[in-house]
Each structure stands twice: as C-alpha cells, then as structure tokens.
Design a protein around this motif. Structure first.
Motif, PDB file in Angstrom:
ATOM      1  N   ASP A 251       0.837  -1.204   0.000  1.00 51.91           N
ATOM      2  CA  ASP A 251       0.000   0.000   0.000  1.00 51.91           C
ATOM      3  C   ASP A 251       0.869   1.251   0.000  1.00 51.91           C
ATOM      4  O   ASP A 251       0.534   2.261  -0.631  1.00 51.91           O
TER       5      ASP A 251
ATOM      6  N   ARG B  49       2.153   1.791  -3.507  1.00 51.67           N
ATOM      7  CA  ARG B  49       1.100   2.212  -4.430  1.00 51.67           C
ATOM      8  C   ARG B  49       0.546   3.591  -4.086  1.00 51.67           C
ATOM      9  O   ARG B  49       0.368   4.440  -4.967  1.00 51.67           O
ATOM     10  N   GLU B  50       0.255   3.797  -2.801  1.00 52.61           N
ATOM     11  CA  GLU B  50      -0.462   5.011  -2.420  1.00 52.61           C
ATOM     12  C   GLU B  50       0.476   6.170  -2.098  1.00 52.61           C
ATOM     13  O   GLU B  50       0.257   7.293  -2.531  1.00 52.61           O
TER      14      GLU B  50
ATOM     15  N   GLY C 104       3.016   6.336  -5.163  1.00 55.76           N
ATOM     16  CA  GLY C 104       2.335   6.478  -6.453  1.00 55.76           C
ATOM     17  C   GLY C 104       2.803   5.497  -7.512  1.00 55.76           C
ATOM     18  O   GLY C 104       2.544   5.688  -8.701  1.00 55.76           O
TER      19      GLY C 104
ATOM     20  N   THR D 272       1.948   2.494  -9.003  1.00 54.57           N
ATOM     21  CA  THR D 272       0.808   1.576  -9.025  1.00 54.57           C
ATOM     22  C   THR D 272       1.059   0.334  -9.874  1.00 54.57           C
ATOM     23  O   THR D 272       0.158  -0.482 -10.049  1.00 54.57           O
ATOM     24  N   GLY D 273       2.269   0.174 -10.390  1.00 55.59           N
ATOM     25  CA  GLY D 273       2.579  -1.037 -11.147  1.00 55.59           C
ATOM     26  C   GLY D 273       2.593  -2.281 -10.273  1.00 55.59           C
ATOM     27  O   GLY D 273       2.318  -3.382 -10.743  1.00 55.59           O
TER      28      GLY D 273
ATOM     29  N   GLU E  53       8.327  -0.759 -12.360  1.00 52.77           N
ATOM     30  CA  GLU E  53       8.628   0.515 -13.015  1.00 52.77           C
ATOM     31  C   GLU E  53      10.128   0.714 -13.215  1.00 52.77           C
ATOM     32  O   GLU E  53      10.538   1.567 -13.996  1.00 52.77           O
TER      33      GLU E  53
ATOM     34  N   THR F 250       5.158  -2.422 -18.152  1.00 52.29           N
ATOM     35  CA  THR F 250       5.916  -1.350 -17.502  1.00 52.29           C
ATOM     36  C   THR F 250       5.201  -0.801 -16.273  1.00 52.29           C
ATOM     37  O   THR F 250       5.578   0.231 -15.734  1.00 52.29           O
ATOM     38  N   GLY F 251       4.141  -1.482 -15.861  1.00 48.27           N
ATOM     39  CA  GLY F 251       3.433  -1.035 -14.658  1.00 48.27           C
ATOM     40  C   GLY F 251       2.552   0.174 -14.894  1.00 48.27           C
ATOM     41  O   GLY F 251       2.248   0.915 -13.962  1.00 48.27           O
ATOM     42  N   GLN F 252       2.143   0.377 -16.140  1.00 50.08           N
ATOM     43  CA  GLN F 252       1.328   1.554 -16.447  1.00 50.08           C
ATOM     44  C   GLN F 252      -0.107   1.209 -16.811  1.00 50.08           C
ATOM     45  O   GLN F 252      -0.789   1.970 -17.493  1.00 50.08           O
TER      46      GLN F 252
ATOM     47  N   ASP G  65      -5.893   1.842  -9.453  1.00 55.30           N
ATOM     48  CA  ASP G  65      -4.792   2.758  -9.768  1.00 55.30           C
ATOM     49  C   ASP G  65      -5.256   4.211  -9.789  1.00 55.30           C
ATOM     50  O   ASP G  65      -4.443   5.113  -9.979  1.00 55.30           O
TER      51      ASP G  65
ATOM     52  N   ARG H  98      -6.893   7.555  -8.073  1.00 48.45           N
ATOM     53  CA  ARG H  98      -7.111   8.196  -6.772  1.00 48.45           C
ATOM     54  C   ARG H  98      -7.453   9.653  -6.961  1.00 48.45           C
ATOM     55  O   ARG H  98      -6.599  10.521  -6.844  1.00 48.45           O
TER      56      ARG H  98
ATOM     57  N   TYR I  57      -7.834   1.524   5.769  1.00 48.88           N
ATOM     58  CA  TYR I  57      -7.499   1.076   7.129  1.00 48.88           C
ATOM     59  C   TYR I  57      -8.555   1.580   8.121  1.00 48.88           C
ATOM     60  O   TYR I  57      -9.050   0.821   8.951  1.00 48.88           O
TER      61      TYR I  57
END
Lengths: 157, 796
Positions: free
Chosen positions: A25, A28-29, A32, A34-35, A76, B32-34, B40, B42, B129
C-alpha cells in the motif's frame, strides 16, 4: 506516524505512514507506483512481488516500516534508457501476459529466478515462477518467455 | 438471415494483418506497470469503502448499531440496507419465462442475510485502514434461522425458505426434449447411467473486484470506474436502479485484471458505492480483498446430473435422458438470472452428437451460499463432463475405442446446419476432423501401446478424449441467458479518421485480457488499408463508445469484429469516392497499393491516405459536390443466431500409485474457431482455458460446511493451479470459417475450460480401468481418488 526512508528504482524516497501500513500500500499510495499489484494480501498469489535488497519478496505481507533503509525495485524500474528489459521484450514476443495483473510480480519473480539460476530448464522455470499465480495464460507463454530471455540476460552480463 | 460474404477481402496491398501472429498492442503498458486498473485511480477527496459482511449463512438482521463507527475520526458515512433502499431500487433479474422465479437481490442486506459474506453495512472513510476499523466497531444483532446448504434437501417442503416471495427454493425449472426418449431407452441394446457431481468452483480473477464512483453535483453526472466486463450493461441497469438518465451515467472499465465471466454481472457493491458517492458528493472507492472475492464473487457449476445414455449394438446413440440439479446459491444475479448455469447444461448435454431422442430436465435450487453466476464455459463444462463420461462408459461396455464411438456418433459434415435436440443450430463444424487430427497429433496408437506397456508394469496410465461444441457470438434471435429480457444481440463500431490520416476505432465491448485492442485493430487496419500502428482501439467506456453491452459469452470478436468490418467498409467506400475526386478518376477505378490509393493501371497517379483524410475535413473545395465532409462511420452488427466453435481435447495422465496424484503427461487440443484473427492470441486463450479446466478437474473446490461457513476462504484452501501443475499444451488449429458470421470468425474465449474437465476425468477413468473405477465426481482430488481406489480394492 513514522518516517520511512528507502530507495526505490534508484530514487531516494521519504514518506510518513502508520506503522501498520503494508509495504504494498505504501508503494502504491504513498509513492504512487501503481505497477505493483495487490491480489490476495496473504502472500499466495505473488502479484505484489518486488525486489527487496536484491531478492524477490512479497510486499503485501511486509510492513512499510520494515523497508526503512532498504533498496527496492518494482516493475517501473525494469526499463533502461527508455527501452524494455530483455525479459519484458520476451514476455511481449511470447504472449506471456493477458490481463496484465500478475505481470509485474511475474516479471520480478522471473528476474529473481534468472539471477539465481541463469540457465534454468523448463522444470526449474516452472518451479521458479510457481510463486506467482496467473489465471490467464496457463503459464505456457511465460515459460517460453523466460526460456528465451535467459541466454540474452547471460550474454548481457 | 442476411447473407454475408465470409472473409470478404479489403482492397489493400499492405500485408494482411488478419491471420497474423501480431504481438499485442496493449502489452507495453502492462509490462511497464502503467496499466489503468480501478485501484490505480485516486481522485482528490477520495473516500475508501469497506463492507461489513454477514458471519451467518441465514439470519434475520435485528438491529444495526453504527454510532461507534461514525465517531471514529476519518469516517465519513455508514450505509445500511434500509439507507440504500431509500436511494436505489432492489435488483431484480427479470425473466420472460415462468420457468424462472424472479427474486430481489438488495445491494445491502434488507431484513435478513442469506449467505456468509453477504454485504450488510458499508462504511466510507479517509483510508481503507480506517474504514476497516470502523467496520469492526459496528454491532449487528442477528437472529440465526435454520440454514440449508444441500440442494436436494432445499427442495423438501420442510426446508428453510430463502425467498418468501418465491414460496419455494426451486427458482428455476425447465425441460428440453425431442422424440420419445423413454421408448428409445427401453429398446436400447445398452443403457449406461451415472449420477455425476461437479462441485462448486470460483473464478479467482487475479484482480479482485472493485469500483470507484464519482458524482458531480454541478452537472448531475455519475462516473463509475468498475472492474466490469460489461460497462454498457452496468450503465443501463444503474440508470433504472438509481433513477438517473443513461446519458448522465458513465461507466468505465479500462484495464480489468481478468474476468472469465465473474465480472459480467452487476454486483451489490457497485450499486452501494454509487449510492454512497451520490449521497456524499465525494468520490468513493471500494477494492475487494481476496477474502471478499472468495465469499461474494459469483461461483460456478455445483451441479448433480443424473443421466442415461442409450446406444444400439454398434454404439449409435438412440436416446439421452438427464436430470440436472444446480445449487444456484442465495440470489438470482443480474442480468443472467439463476437460470444461466442449469439451463445451459441441458442445452448442451447432447454435445456434438446425433441424438435422436432427448429429454433434459433442469432445476435451479436456492441455498445459503454465494450466488451462482456465469463463469468460463457456463454449464458446458458439466455438460461435457457428463456426455463424454457416458460415451466412454458405453464404449467400454461395448468393447469399442473411445474415438470409435465418437466418430460413429458425430454430426456428419454433410448434415450441417444441424439442429440439436435442444434447438441450437450448429452452422458448420469440424467434429470428425478435430478428433482425427488430435489422434494424429498425439500419435494415438503409439500412446495406447505405451499404455499397455505401462499397465504391464503396474502403472496407471490413461488417455482421455473430449469433444465439444459451443455456441458463440450470439445475436438477437436468442437471449444469452434463457428468458433474459435485455438485448445482447448487437455491438457497434465507430471508425474515425483524423485529418492526419490516423484512425481511432471505438467499441462498446471491453477487453480484460483477451487482447481485443490488438485483434480489432488488425481487422480495422485491413478494412481501411492502413498499418496497424495507425489504428488506436478504444473500448470499455460508455461515454465515448456507440451503444453496446460488453464482453461475455465469447461474443466480442464475432460481434465487435463484424461491426468493425461493416464500419470499415463504409469508411473505405467514402475514401474511394474522395480519392477518385482527387485523382480525377472514377472511384471504381481506384485501387489501394502499398499504402497509397491509385488509379488502376496508372500507379503513378496516386494519393496517400492522409491526403484523402485531409480532403475529407477541408470541405467543399476538395470534395465532390454534395459529399458530406468528414471521414467516419458507425455501424451495428447483429449475427442473429450466432455461430459455434468446436474442439477435441486429448489428455494423457498418470495416476501416482502412492499419492493418488493425477499427473497430466500430455495435453493436445485441436480447436476450430473459424477464421483466426491472431493465432498467438488464440493459443493464449486455449492455454488459459485449459489451465482453468484442469484446475476444475483436479484441484479447485469451493467448500462450505453444513452451516454454510466457507471453508475455502483463502488461496491456501482454494487451490488455483501454479505453473507446476499445468502441463505443456500442444494446440492445433482447424479453420472452418463461419458461414453465418461476418469475417468467418467464431468466438473462442471459453472453450479450453469446456473440454479439459471431461478429458482429464476420462483419462483418469481410463488409467484405472484395471480397477474398474469410473470418475463421476470432480474435482478428482487425491483424497477422493484414494477412497475410490480403496473401495475398488475392497470389492476385489
């Protein structure tokens, strides 16, 4: 709240989070990136796998605070100079992905396999990638891709 | 029905893309994680949702105390079933047939809960959470009522009733038939019968379900990002449930991490999230975790099939009689209803065979479990398990080879189009050819010889064959699910050139791993004569696409591909007119060559695509008099009845005498999906489908205890195949172009999962012929096999 300082894909980051925050988390959060995907949060599916101080690790069952001072690599960080990593190229060429959700964890896991066993046979490839579940490909394209990428990585060393 | 020219050729000298192994267009972002999955995203002021879920399988909700949750810092709101009921209608999966009892599925439990994991209360908070902390502070008082988890017990009059409004737990009851099967079976030389059991399965998409709703109070528009396969369907039903016009609702299903049918239904969380976002005027996101996925995503199969097959002395089928009972779980899901699985099973039981007399009865029974929904194959994996199991039993008793009895009974090539006993028409198929090719690929005789040697050594080696046919690309003549009143028979494509000569192609379907951005781009590029790099495919966004529903039922390549051909032809015709004008030639004399449009026989007189496109937008000075400016077209396609794909799977397995583990040694597939757009992608679909079917045959089982508690609630307990359990697959193709679907395409996303359970089951039974063991229950786990073997040994 605690401070977490770490290096991700060669870039230094500093963030503040609750001690209970999962590393996945946080990546990702807070960062940033998000891969890195979260698929089960109990350490089975492997979608969240990252390189942690040079070894594959599941970021969904680690806390962000455990990564203080660590060096991470996420999906990434695979590209170099705007070019796909040979493993990424092989995944594309051998149709080793469909929905793409397990792909980041699968790439990192395969990279870790080839780091420890640069010339695996098919059985060893299957065992190596069995740490990540893929529901789309039946693994055949992935096995083909890892087998094809192995000598390229060896040659590049 | 409209006659189409199958495989009509586009006037292009560029290398044809349809049929080529083109690497996927979508891979760059995934590698490439995109990717752009729901989680993804927010947006500013985002709230995170969590659901309190029922710990009881059947209970009345007496009271809900949420004040301790609301006072927790960071908690924005709490919603109960009654709150949602004030803002949204309950979901009722309607049916035109009285065979289906229509029942309500409230987004949050109203009055009572009917399965463990049912959503009861929703919390929105500043983080997931905090939202989960808040859920723990909510006190719900339940009054447990008797639970029913066994489908046959649920049919007894004294059984607890799930839905008072239905007055019975029998939600679905249907019968198909042809001829006098009772007489045929009475006169048959041999009747084989079995009670088959295919246990409950769950799809396990690697991306859990999730959604993100944003309500813009200023414009009164709602945007829902969802991990949905069917954004159009979701948009339509939300309009009704939330009482908002469709043009103010945008549903986006961008990148979706696997669907397999599980994400093709409307889910309670989507509605509740929209209600919460509209109420708060803030974006609200819910991302399910794996526990929620295993508890509350629709399950599959869970059927008991009692079936009898009658054959004559030569093994020719004289009749098939079956009674299907399906545990459809607690709710009838939208839009498919509780009928989708049980009715599909009796629709496909006759398989690819000539079955002169047939009666299939089916029942869908409500129990206190998660709802049953569509999953890869829908009803056909059990149907094929049953019919192929019966064929093998008959062959064994007659001393025939399994391939021989199949070849004797297949619908013959000269009999197409053939109407099956359940009323489905097979347009044309390669049943016989697929089996012969599979035997050749395997070297069937050599494998049988090896089996003899293995048996002599005391090893349990077996060969299993399964042939099947599946309805795909269903058009408007028949509903995708029986009695379903909503229209699913059409899809559309918009193909638009920009003035620079590049193409945007927009579709209402949604790709969640199938590679439709690539295959549809191949079709479009061929039709309008541009390189594939000049085509961008957009899908999965109701705001930008023409009307459509989404991707399910192996339909997208057939329906969206057909629409792409029609729209492409319309654009191409206009390009010919403009090119003729620019070249001062008759459009009939304009040909496409090497990416330029030239006058036939005078190739130096030519224009580039971008010059045609620029002229189209320049206006009257560059266009023929009266020609409307612009270069785009939208076309709808309806394949009417639809088409079909078929395949034969052959598995070679060895059963470990010590551990009772089933090891697949070889796996051969010969499939026929008509004209292939991209063999690389077809192979991938087969591989993935077989792996899921293999999981269903050997490993995967949703287990509830008799109180309705889910015992397989983690991925440690619900075992999805890893790379070590999946064998190397040898995939071969036959290409029988569909005579009825545009382009000759047939859908093929589900087939692998349809054939594999039967092929594996038959192979295991074949391996254990020395012990006289039949496989009537799947998955055939080591412990089940151990018990079967022990019992057989006790019998001597």
């Amino acid at each position: 709240m605690v401070t977490v300082r770490l290096n991700v894909n060669g870039v230094a980051h500093e963030g503040r989070c609750e001690p209970r925050k999962l590393l996945a988390d946080f990546i990702r959060e807070d960062l940033g990136l998000t891969g890195t995907h979260v698929g089960c949060e109990h350490g089975i599916c492997g979608a969240c796998t990252i390189m942690f101080n040079g070894e594959a690790a599941r970021s969904c069952i680690m806390l962000a605070v455990q990564a203080d001072g660590a060096e991470l690599m996420t999906v990434e960080g695979l590209m170099r100079d705007g070019k796909l990593h040979p493993l990424q190229e092989a995944f594309r060429e051998h149709h080793a992905l469909q929905c793409g959700f397990c792909t980041p964890g699968m790439l990192i896991t395969a990279l870790d396999l080839l780091r420890t066993n640069p010339s695996p046979n098919d059985r060893e490839i299957r065992e190596g990638i069995s740490a990540v579940l893929c529901r789309c490909t039946g693994y055949q394209g992935i096995v083909n891709a890892v087998r094809a990428a192995a000598p390229i990585l060896v040659a590049g060393r | 029905m409209t006659e189409h020219r199958a495989g009509a050729t586009a006037p292009t000298a560029l290398p044809r893309l349809v049929g080529a192994r083109v690497a996927r267009r979508e891979d760059g972002r995934f590698l490439t994680g995109q990717g752009s999955y729901v989680d993804d995203h927010r947006p500013a002021r985002l709230l995170y949702a969590a659901f309190l879920r029922s710990p009881h399988a059947h209970a009345r909700v007496v009271s809900i105390a949420a004040s301790a949750a609301l006072t927790l810092p960071g908690v924005a709101a709490v919603l109960t079933g009654e709150d949602v009921a004030r803002s949204a209608k309950p979901v009722r999966a309607a049916s035109k047939t009285p065979a289906v009892k229509v029942t309500s599925f409230p987004p949050l439990a109203l009055g009572k809960v009917r399965h463990v994991g049912e959503a009861v209360v929703m919390v929105a908070a500043e983080s997931r959470y905090v939202a989960e902390d808040a859920v723990e502070r909510i006190l719900v008082e339940y009054e447990p009522i008797p639970v029913v988890t066994d489908m046959e017990q649920a049919l007894r009059p004294e059984s607890p009733l799930l839905h008072d409004e239905a007055g019975t737990n029998l939600l679905v009851s249907r019968e198909f038939g042809r001829g006098d099967v009772d007489e045929a079976l009475a006169g048959a030389a041999l009747v084989v019968r079995e009670r088959f059991r295919f246990h409950r399965h769950t799809p396990v998409c690697m991306e859990n379900r999730g959604c993100l709703a944003e309500y813009a109070t200023g414009s009164g528009t709602l945007t829902l990002r969802s991990s949905a396969q069917c954004p159009g369907l979701v948009r339509d039903v939300l309009s009704d449930l939330l009482d908002m016009p469709e043009h103010r609702i945008r549903v986006i299903a961008a990148d979706v991490g696997g669907g397999f049918g599980a994400k093709a239904s409307l889910y309670p969380e989507e509605i509740a999230t929209c209600v919460m976002a509209r109420r708060l005027g803030r974006p609200v996101k819910w991302i399910g975790d794996r526990r929620e996925d295993l508890l509350a995503t629709t399950h599959a199969w869970d059927e008991i099939v009692e079936a009898e097959l009658g054959v004559d002395r030569d093994g020719a089928i004289v009749g098939l009689r079956a009674q299907v009972t399906a545990d459809v779980g607690a709710y009838s899901i939208y839009p498919w209803t509780a009928a989708i699985e049980p009715v599909q099973t009796i629709s496909f039981l006759p398989g690819p065979y000539r079955v002169p007399t047939y009666r299939g009865r089916t029942r869908g029974v409500a129990t206190c479990k998660a709802p049953l929904g569509p999953y890869r194959g829908v009803g056909r994996p059990p149907a094929v398990f049953v019919i192929e199991g019966l064929m093998d039993r008959a062959a064994r008793q007659l001393g025939m080879d399994p391939t021989e009895i199949r070849l004797r009974n297949f619908v013959r090539d000269e009999e197409f189009p053939y109407k099956s006993p359940s009323g489905i028409v097979w347009d044309r198929a390669s049943f016989t050819a697929s089996l012969l090719r599979a035997c050749e690929a395997l070297d069937y005789a050599a494998v049988r010889a090896e089996q003899s040697r293995a048996r002599a050594e005391g090893r349990w080696l077996g060969v299993g064959v399964a042939s099947y046919v599946e309805l795909t690309g269903i058009g408007s003549a028949i509903p995708v699910s029986p009695g379903m009143p909503i229209a699913t028979g059409t899809e559309a494509a918009t193909i638009r050139f920009d003035p620079a000569g590049k193409v945007t192609a927009v579709f209402g379907i949604a790709s969640h791993g199938q590679g439709l951005e690539t295959t549809l781009a191949q079709i479009v590029a061929d039709e309008v004569g541009v390189p594939i790099d000049d085509v961008r495919v957009i899908h999965g966004d109701t705001e930008v696409s023409p009307y459509g529903t989404g991707t399910y039922a192996s339909r997208s390549l057939v329906l969206a591909g057909g629409a792409a051909i029609l729209a492409g032809r319309a654009v191409r015709e206009k390009m010919l007119v403009i090119a003729g004008h620019l070249l001062e030639a008759d459009p009939a004399d304009v040909v496409m060559t090497d990416g330029r449009w030239a006058v036939r026989g005078m190739l130096d007189r030519s224009v580039a695509v971008r010059e045609i496109a620029r002229a189209a937008y320049t206006g009257a000075r560059r266009l023929p008099t009266g020609l409307e400016p612009g270069l785009e077209a939208t076309r709808f396609y309806d394949p009417y009845y639809g088409t079909a794909s078929n395949a034969t799977h052959v598995a070679v397995v060895e059963v470990d005498r010590e551990t009772c583990e089933v090891k697949p040694l070889r796996y051969v597939v010969v499939e026929d999906c008509g004209r292939m757009v991209n063999p690389l992608i077809v192979d991938g679909q087969v591989h993935g489908g077989v792996a899921q079917g293999l999981g269903a045959a050997l490993l995967e089982e949703v287990v509830y205890d008799d109180q309705g508690q889910l015992l397989s609630g983690t991925l440690m307990d619900y075992v999805v195949p890893s790379a070590c359990e999946v064998p190397w697959m040898e995939v071969h193709h036959l290409e029988t172009p569909s005579p009825v679907a545009l382009g000759g395409f047939r859908g093929m996303g589900e087939g692998g999962t349809i054939g594999a359970p039967a092929a594996i089951a038959n192979a295991v039974a074949d391996a254990l012929v020395p012990l006289g063991i039949e496989i009537a229950e799947l998955p055939v786990t080591p412990d089940r096999l151990f018990r079967l073997i022990e019992r057989a040994r006790a019998r001597g």
